[in-house]
Scaffold this motif. Sequence first.
Motif, PDB file in Angstrom:
ATOM      1  N   LYS A 165       0.877  -1.237  -0.002  1.00  0.00           N
ATOM      2  CA  LYS A 165      -0.018  -0.012   0.055  1.00  0.00           C
ATOM      3  C   LYS A 165       0.734   1.140  -0.075  1.00  0.00           C
ATOM      4  O   LYS A 165       0.743   2.187  -0.719  1.00  0.00           O
ATOM      5  N   LYS A 187       2.627   1.549  -3.507  1.00  0.00           N
ATOM      6  CA  LYS A 187       1.727   1.947  -4.423  1.00  0.00           C
ATOM      7  C   LYS A 187       1.599   3.427  -4.201  1.00  0.00           C
ATOM      8  O   LYS A 187       1.461   4.120  -5.212  1.00  0.00           O
ATOM      9  N   LYS A 200       4.499   5.518  -5.453  1.00  0.00           N
ATOM     10  CA  LYS A 200       4.611   5.521  -6.862  1.00  0.00           C
ATOM     11  C   LYS A 200       3.737   6.353  -7.669  1.00  0.00           C
ATOM     12  O   LYS A 200       3.791   7.016  -8.398  1.00  0.00           O
ATOM     13  N   THR A 201       2.386   6.364  -7.019  1.00  0.00           N
ATOM     14  CA  THR A 201       1.408   7.350  -7.523  1.00  0.00           C
ATOM     15  C   THR A 201       1.721   8.786  -7.171  1.00  0.00           C
ATOM     16  O   THR A 201       1.436   9.599  -8.257  1.00  0.00           O
TER      17      THR A 201
END
Length: 98
Positions: free
Chosen positions: A84, A87, A90-91
């Motif tokens: 989580k 991610k 990365k976002t």
Amino acid sequence: MNENLSYIEKLKTQIDSLGVIIDEMLDNSSIYYHDLNANSNILVLGASKYHWEKKDEKNQIRLRQEYNSFYSNFELLLHKATPKILKKLKTQTGGLST
């Protein structure tokens, strides 16, 4: 505990160094405006209106080397990060790739 503090301080120092290099690079570079679509019968899609007139390639190379060093150290913090968190990073950062 001191090891963690010194590690975090090292990362902070590296980030500060990156900022200094970026400032130097921008001070030694120049950008000019040229709209390729102005006064033209042909439309160029995706054409940038701003272009590098003079680039500071020396500091670009230096910045890349310093960034790679920082990222290698920062990546150690992510070794046990949850999917989580990875991610989300990365976002928010566009990938944090070297």
